[in-house]
Scaffold this motif. Structure first.
Motif, PDB file in Angstrom:
ATOM      1  N   ALA A  19     -35.262  67.411 -44.064  1.00 23.16           N
ATOM      2  CA  ALA A  19     -33.838  67.081 -44.059  1.00 23.16           C
ATOM      3  C   ALA A  19     -33.540  65.942 -45.035  1.00 23.16           C
ATOM      4  O   ALA A  19     -32.523  65.955 -45.746  1.00 23.16           O
ATOM      5  N   GLN A  20     -34.414  64.949 -45.092  1.00 21.21           N
ATOM      6  CA  GLN A  20     -34.234  63.832 -46.031  1.00 21.21           C
ATOM      7  C   GLN A  20     -34.244  64.319 -47.476  1.00 21.21           C
ATOM      8  O   GLN A  20     -33.435  63.876 -48.306  1.00 21.21           O
ATOM      9  N   VAL A  21     -35.155  65.230 -47.777  1.00 22.92           N
ATOM     10  CA  VAL A  21     -35.240  65.794 -49.131  1.00 22.92           C
ATOM     11  C   VAL A  21     -33.936  66.507 -49.479  1.00 22.92           C
ATOM     12  O   VAL A  21     -33.368  66.316 -50.568  1.00 22.92           O
ATOM     13  N   ALA A  22     -33.438  67.319 -48.561  1.00 19.54           N
ATOM     14  CA  ALA A  22     -32.199  68.058 -48.810  1.00 19.54           C
ATOM     15  C   ALA A  22     -31.029  67.120 -49.056  1.00 19.54           C
ATOM     16  O   ALA A  22     -30.249  67.310 -50.006  1.00 19.54           O
ATOM     17  N   HIS A  23     -30.903  66.103 -48.239  1.00 22.69           N
ATOM     18  CA  HIS A  23     -29.770  65.183 -48.358  1.00 22.69           C
ATOM     19  C   HIS A  23     -29.829  64.345 -49.637  1.00 22.69           C
ATOM     20  O   HIS A  23     -28.782  63.975 -50.185  1.00 22.69           O
ATOM     21  N   HIS A  79     -30.490  65.443 -52.379  1.00 23.76           N
ATOM     22  CA  HIS A  79     -29.930  66.308 -53.425  1.00 23.76           C
ATOM     23  C   HIS A  79     -28.552  66.855 -53.050  1.00 23.76           C
ATOM     24  O   HIS A  79     -28.063  67.803 -53.668  1.00 23.76           O
ATOM     25  N   GLY A  80     -27.933  66.236 -52.031  1.00 19.76           N
ATOM     26  CA  GLY A  80     -26.573  66.608 -51.666  1.00 19.76           C
ATOM     27  C   GLY A  80     -26.429  67.922 -50.933  1.00 19.76           C
ATOM     28  O   GLY A  80     -25.318  68.469 -50.838  1.00 19.76           O
ATOM     29  N   ALA A  81     -27.519  68.462 -50.412  1.00 15.93           N
ATOM     30  CA  ALA A  81     -27.474  69.740 -49.689  1.00 15.93           C
ATOM     31  C   ALA A  81     -27.457  69.505 -48.181  1.00 15.93           C
ATOM     32  O   ALA A  81     -28.037  68.538 -47.688  1.00 15.93           O
ATOM     33  N   MET A  82     -26.782  70.393 -47.470  1.00 17.12           N
ATOM     34  CA  MET A  82     -26.818  70.357 -46.014  1.00 17.12           C
ATOM     35  C   MET A  82     -28.039  71.136 -45.514  1.00 17.12           C
ATOM     36  O   MET A  82     -28.673  71.869 -46.280  1.00 17.12           O
ATOM     37  N   VAL A  83     -28.315  70.988 -44.215  1.00 18.97           N
ATOM     38  CA  VAL A  83     -29.541  71.557 -43.645  1.00 18.97           C
ATOM     39  C   VAL A  83     -29.232  72.441 -42.447  1.00 18.97           C
ATOM     40  O   VAL A  83     -28.449  72.067 -41.570  1.00 18.97           O
ATOM     41  N   ILE A  84     -29.855  73.623 -42.428  1.00 15.42           N
ATOM     42  CA  ILE A  84     -29.839  74.515 -41.260  1.00 15.42           C
ATOM     43  C   ILE A  84     -31.263  74.578 -40.716  1.00 15.42           C
ATOM     44  O   ILE A  84     -32.202  74.870 -41.469  1.00 15.42           O
ATOM     45  N   VAL A  85     -31.418  74.316 -39.414  1.00 15.29           N
ATOM     46  CA  VAL A  85     -32.755  74.274 -38.806  1.00 15.29           C
ATOM     47  C   VAL A  85     -32.849  75.268 -37.652  1.00 15.29           C
ATOM     48  O   VAL A  85     -31.975  75.315 -36.787  1.00 15.29           O
ATOM     49  N   ASP A 133     -31.117  61.461 -35.331  1.00 12.74           N
ATOM     50  CA  ASP A 133     -32.065  60.640 -36.089  1.00 12.74           C
ATOM     51  C   ASP A 133     -32.480  61.332 -37.383  1.00 12.74           C
ATOM     52  O   ASP A 133     -32.688  60.669 -38.406  1.00 12.74           O
ATOM     53  N   TRP A 134     -32.620  62.647 -37.345  1.00 10.80           N
ATOM     54  CA  TRP A 134     -33.059  63.396 -38.535  1.00 10.80           C
ATOM     55  C   TRP A 134     -31.891  63.846 -39.406  1.00 10.80           C
ATOM     56  O   TRP A 134     -32.094  64.455 -40.444  1.00 10.80           O
ATOM     57  N   GLU A 135     -30.670  63.566 -38.934  1.00 19.15           N
ATOM     58  CA  GLU A 135     -29.443  63.899 -39.677  1.00 19.15           C
ATOM     59  C   GLU A 135     -29.383  65.389 -40.026  1.00 19.15           C
ATOM     60  O   GLU A 135     -29.139  65.784 -41.168  1.00 19.15           O
ATOM     61  N   ILE A 136     -29.592  66.207 -39.027  1.00 15.29           N
ATOM     62  CA  ILE A 136     -29.528  67.660 -39.203  1.00 15.29           C
ATOM     63  C   ILE A 136     -28.071  68.095 -39.123  1.00 15.29           C
ATOM     64  O   ILE A 136     -27.328  67.688 -38.237  1.00 15.29           O
ATOM     65  N   ASP A 137     -27.668  68.964 -40.047  1.00 16.30           N
ATOM     66  CA  ASP A 137     -26.267  69.402 -40.114  1.00 16.30           C
ATOM     67  C   ASP A 137     -25.969  70.547 -39.157  1.00 16.30           C
ATOM     68  O   ASP A 137     -24.905  70.573 -38.538  1.00 16.30           O
ATOM     69  N   PHE A 163     -23.544  71.361 -34.413  1.00 18.87           N
ATOM     70  CA  PHE A 163     -23.094  71.132 -35.783  1.00 18.87           C
ATOM     71  C   PHE A 163     -22.650  69.681 -35.934  1.00 18.87           C
ATOM     72  O   PHE A 163     -21.923  69.155 -35.083  1.00 18.87           O
ATOM     73  N   SER A 164     -23.034  69.053 -37.035  1.00 18.05           N
ATOM     74  CA  SER A 164     -22.571  67.704 -37.330  1.00 18.05           C
ATOM     75  C   SER A 164     -21.099  67.740 -37.743  1.00 18.05           C
ATOM     76  O   SER A 164     -20.548  68.800 -38.080  1.00 18.05           O
ATOM     77  N   GLU A 165     -20.458  66.576 -37.736  1.00 25.04           N
ATOM     78  CA  GLU A 165     -19.054  66.512 -38.178  1.00 25.04           C
ATOM     79  C   GLU A 165     -18.923  66.967 -39.623  1.00 25.04           C
ATOM     80  O   GLU A 165     -17.944  67.625 -39.996  1.00 25.04           O
TER      81      GLU A 165
END
Length: 502
Positions: free
Chosen positions: A256-260, A262-268, A283-287, A308-310
Motif C-alpha cells: 500500500a505504501q508503494v502504491a501511494h 505513486h499516487g495510486a489507490m489500493v484494492i485489497v 494503519d496501512w491506509e488501504i483504500d 472504503f476510505s473517504e
C-alpha cells in the motif's frame, strides 16, 4: 423415574444444568428449557457430540429432536369446503421421480479452504424469526453490525458494511466502483484470486498491468514499484493479502505504501485474512478492502464485508459515467447502508445478517488479538505434526498463512483418494490444489471456529492413518506427539511471560 433423553444425559455428564450452560456458552435458561421439553434442538447436534467426546452422538440428538418436535403441516380434510384435492396427472408429471425427504447434512469436520464450522450460537441466531429489512429493530442491528465490522477491519471508515453475496461479490463491488473504462490497474497475481482480479479489471473496461509471481511466492513490492514507474498513469494497485489457493501471505502495508508513493489507490483482497491474522485498514491506509463471511469469521457463506476510505468514496462520487452494475453501485447502496434515512435497494438476507452479527460478536468477546493468537497457536502445532510426518510446505516459512496450510502430497500417493478416505472414514474435509497445483498439494484450513486443538489432533491422526494404510512410510503417533510437544512449549513460554510480567 430418571428421564433418558439427550438433555438429561447432558446434565448427568456435566453434573448440573449450570455446568452444561457454561460448557455450551449459553444462558442457564436455555438448558433448563432443553430439560423441560426433553430434547436438545437438532442445530446443537455437532456441538453435543464434540463436547461429550462422542458419548452422545450428533445422530442421536437429531433423531430425538425430529421425533419430539416433528414439523406438522395442518390442512383441511378433503370433504371440507376449500379442502385439498388429489394432485392432477398434469401436475404430477413434473414431480421428482423419487420420494424426497427433509435434508439433514452429515456432521463434518471442515478443515478445507472454506466454509468453516459454525459456532452453535451463530446457528441459533440465524434460525430466529425473520423480520423486515426496514424494520426499526433490524436497522438498529445494522448499525451494530457496521461497528463490529469496523472493529475487525481496524478502521473508522464510515462506509464499512456487508454486501449481500459471497466474497466474489465483494471483489466485483470494489472493482466495478473504482475502475473506470481505460483506467490502468497494476495487479499482483500470485494465485487463483489474483488472476480473478485481472479478470475484473478487464470486465470493467480497465487496462491490467499484471505483475505475475510464482504460485507460492508473495507479491514483490519492488516489482510493483517497477510496474508503477513504467506506468505512471496507473490509477490503482490490487493484490491478495492472503492467497487462498497457495496459503501465501503478502505484505499489505508495504504494498500500500508503494502504491501511494505513486499516487495510486489500493484494492485489497482480505477474504482469508480477516479475523485470522492482523488486518489494519487505517494503519496501512488501504483504500478499498473486501472479505467473506465463511472463512475466519465462521459465519454462513453469502456475505461480503467491505470497507472504503473517504478518498475512495469521493473518487466514486465524482465519476462522470455510471457504475456498470446496478446492484453493486455504491451510490445506490449508500441509501440503504448509510447512517441517514434508509431507502429500499434490495431484499437484504436478514437472517444471514443476524448470523454475521453474532459471529462478529464472538470475535469481539474473544478479543481480536486473542483471535489472531489462537490461529497462530494451533497452526504451530499443526505444522509441527505435518513436518514430523515428513510433509513439506509449498510456501516459505516467512510467508506461510496460519489459517491456510498448503502442503505437498508425497510422491506416489493419490491425493484425491486420500481426501476421499478422510471424508468417508473420518468425516474430515481438507482441500485440493487449484490450477497448476491440482493433484500436487492439500490445503488444510484452520479458520475461525474450526481452529481448535481437537481438530488439529484429529487431522494429524486421520491423515497419518490413511497415509500409513496406503503404504507411505509414516510412523503413526509421531505427528500427534510433535503437536503435543509444540503445545507444551507454547504453554511453557506463556507461563514464563506471565511470571516475568508479575
Amino acid at each position: 423415574m430418571v428421564e433418558d433423553n439427550c438433555a438429561a444425559r447432558l446434565v448427568a455428564l456435566f453434573g448440573s444444568q449450570a455446568e452444561v450452560a457454561r460448557a455450551f456458552q449459553v444462558d442457564r435458561a436455555v438448558v433448563h428449557h432443553w430439560v423441560k421439553t426433553g430434547y436438545v434442538p437438532a442445530r446443537w447436534a455437532g456441538e453435543v457430540e464434540r463436547l461429550t467426546g462422542g458419548r452422545i452422538s450428533a445422530l442421536e440428538v437429531i433423531q430425538e429432536a425430529s421425533a419430539k418436535n416433528p414439523v406438522r403441516v395442518k390442512s383441511r380434510p378433503l370433504h371440507a369446503p376449500f379442502g385439498l384435492y388429489p394432485e392432477s396427472p398434469a401436475m404430477t408429471q413434473y414431480a421428482p421421480a423419487k420420494r424426497i425427504q427433509s435434508f439433514h447434512p452429515p456432521q463434518r469436520t471442515l478443515m478445507g479452504p472454506g466454509p468453516t464450522e459454525i459456532h452453535p450460537r451463530v446457528l441459533t441466531t440465524m434460525s430466529q424469526p425473520a423480520i423486515g429489512y426496514l424494520d426499526p429493530v433490524f436497522v438498529e442491528m445494522m448499525e451494530e453490525l457496521k461497528s463490529l465490522l469496523r472493529y475487525v477491519f481496524q478502521t473508522k471508515n464510515a462506509l464499512t458494511f456487508p454486501l449481500s453475496g459471497p466474497g466474489s461479490v465483494g471483489m466485483e463491488f470494489c472493482f466495478v466502483n473504482l475502475v473506470r473504462p481505460g483506467d490502468k490497474v497494476v495487479v499482483g497475481a500470485n494465485g487463483v484470486f489474483g488472476a480473478r482480479m485481472v479478470e475484473n479489471v478487464v470486465r470493467c473496461g480497465g487496462v491490467p498491468v499484471v505483475v505475475e509471481e510464482r504460485w507460492g511466492d508473495p507479491v514483490d513490492p519492488q516489482r510493483i514499484e517497477d510496474a508503477l514507474k513504467k506506468n505512471r498513469d496507473a490509477k490503482l494497485v490490487a493484490f491478495v493479502h492472503a492467497e487462498t489457493s497457495t496459503g501465501c501471505l503478502s505484505d499489505a502495508k508495504t504494498l500500500a505504501q508503494v502504491a501511494h508513493r505513486h499516487g495510486a489507490m489500493v484494492i485489497v483482497d482480505a477474504v482469508t485474512s480477516l479475523g485470522g491474522i492482523p488486518v489494519r485498514v487505517d494503519d496501512w491506509e488501504i483504500d478499498a478492502i473486501y472479505s467473506a463471511s465463511q472463512k475466519c469469521l465462521s459465519c454462513t457463506p453469502g456475505l461480503a464485508p467491505v470497507s472504503f476510505s473517504e478518498r475512495a468514496v469521493e473518487h466514486v462520487k465524482k465519476r462522470k459515467d455510471r457504475v456498470h452494475s446496478w446492484f453493486m453501485d455504491m451510490n445506490l447502496l449508500l441509501g440503504y447502508w448509510g447512517a441517514g434515512q434508509r431507502t429500499y435497494h434490495h431484499t437484504a438476507p436478514t437472517n444471514a445478517l443476524f448470523a454475521l452479527h453474532e459471529a462478529l460478536l464472538l470475535v469481539r468477546e474473544e478479543g481480536l488479538e486473542n483471535c489472531w493468537a489462537r490461529h497462530q497457536r494451533h497452526y504451530s502445532a499443526l505444522k509441527a505434526g505435518l513436518e514430523a510426518m515428513g510433509l513439506k510446505y509449498l510456501v516459505r516459512e516467512a510467508h506461510q498463512l496460519p489459517q491456510m496450510n498448503a502442503v505437498f502430497c508425497p510422491e506416489g500417493v493419490d491425493e484425491a483418494q486420500v481426501r476421499a478416505r478422510l471424508l468417508a472414514e473420518f468425516g474430515l474435509e481438507i482441500g485440493a490444489g487449484l490450477g497448476p497445483l491440482r493433484g500436487k498439494i492439500w490445503r488444510i484450513g484452520l479458520m475461525g471456529y474450526s481452529c481448535r486443538a481437537d481438530n488439529v489432533m484429529l487431522c494429524l491422526s486421520a491423515l497419518g492413518s490413511v497415509l500409513d494404510d496406503m503404504g507411505y512410510p509414516v510412523h503413526v503417533g509421531d505427528a500427534e506427539a510433535a503437536a503435543h510437544a509444540a503445545y507444551a512449549q507454547m504453554h511453557a513460554r506463556d507461563a514464563q511471560r506471565k511470571k516475568r510480567a508479575a
